[in-house]
Design a protein around this motif. Structure first.
Motif, mmCIF file in Angstrom:
data_model
loop_
_atom_site.group_PDB
_atom_site.id
_atom_site.type_symbol
_atom_site.label_atom_id
_atom_site.label_comp_id
_atom_site.label_asym_id
_atom_site.label_seq_id
_atom_site.Cartn_x
_atom_site.Cartn_y
_atom_site.Cartn_z
ATOM 1 N N LEU A 220 0.845 -1.197 0.000
ATOM 2 C CA LEU A 220 0.000 0.000 0.000
ATOM 3 C C LEU A 220 0.876 1.241 0.000
ATOM 4 C CD1 LEU A 220 -2.650 -1.066 2.644
ATOM 5 C CD2 LEU A 220 -2.896 -1.078 0.159
ATOM 6 N N ALA A 221 0.397 2.291 -0.619
ATOM 7 C CA ALA A 221 1.140 3.550 -0.667
ATOM 8 C C ALA A 221 1.065 4.239 0.697
ATOM 9 C CB ALA A 221 0.565 4.467 -1.746
ATOM 10 N N ASN A 222 2.155 4.889 1.091
ATOM 11 C CA ASN A 222 2.156 5.663 2.348
ATOM 12 C C ASN A 222 1.322 6.922 2.174
ATOM 13 O OD1 ASN A 222 3.811 3.881 3.649
ATOM 14 N ND2 ASN A 222 5.699 4.984 3.134
ATOM 15 N N LYS A 223 0.680 7.358 3.223
ATOM 16 C CA LYS A 223 -0.107 8.587 3.171
ATOM 17 C C LYS A 223 0.786 9.809 3.009
ATOM 18 C CE LYS A 223 -4.125 7.111 5.770
ATOM 19 N NZ LYS A 223 -4.982 7.383 6.915
ATOM 20 N N ASN A 224 2.021 9.709 3.483
ATOM 21 C CA ASN A 224 2.927 10.854 3.462
ATOM 22 C C ASN A 224 3.512 11.118 2.081
ATOM 23 O OD1 ASN A 224 2.468 11.069 6.189
ATOM 24 N ND2 ASN A 224 4.264 9.866 6.738
ATOM 25 N N THR A 225 3.482 10.124 1.194
ATOM 26 C CA THR A 225 4.100 10.308 -0.114
ATOM 27 C C THR A 225 3.107 10.733 -1.150
ATOM 28 O OG1 THR A 225 3.787 7.976 -0.648
ATOM 29 C CG2 THR A 225 5.917 8.637 0.288
#
Length: 138
Positions: free
Chosen positions: A133-138
């Motif tokens: 899953l993609a990080n929320k920060n990126t």
């Protein structure tokens, strides 16, 4: 307005159903009253709201099937010490919980097979399915 339940509320309601007393009749109204008293959800969710959640509906349906057997067992053992009655009630509740979890697991496995077939059908590779899953920060 219909009340929205959180995941924690759903888990708590299912736990109420898992430990439902065999001496008390299981109805949607009784469940709503128990939710209002034990979880302090005011106003208590309605039967229609509760039935929308598959987890709650399955636990309720299983609870409706099993209390007769538990009530017969508890009546047959009326002359036993209180500690054994408590232990039997706990065993019955845990067996009910196991039965519910096995049904939920089976439903999840069925859903996985559907997803697996659709992934194959639409040519989605295993690498794509296993992407993190993609990080929320990126």
């Amino acid at each position: 307005m219909a009340q929205h339940l959180t995941d924690q509320d759903i888990e708590n309601i299912v736990e109420i159903l898992d430990y439902w007393s065999p001496n008390e009749k299981l109805t949607w109204d009784n469940l709503c009253n128990a939710i209002e008293q034990q979880l302090e959800l005011i106003p208590a969710p309605t039967r229609q709201t509760l039935q929308k959640y598959a987890k709650i509906k399955n636990a309720f349906d299983l609870g409706k099937k099993s209390p007769a057997a538990r009530l017969i067992m508890s009546r047959a053992k009326e002359k036993v010490p209180a500690s054994l009655k408590i232990a039997q009630a706990r065993i019955d509740a845990l067996e009910s919980k196991i039965q519910r979890l096995e049904k939920e697991n089976s439903m999840l496995l069925e859903q996985f097979v559907v997803w697996q077939y659709n992934a194959y059908k639409y040519g989605i590779s295993i690498e794509k399915l296993n992407e993190p899953l993609a990080n929320k920060n990126t």
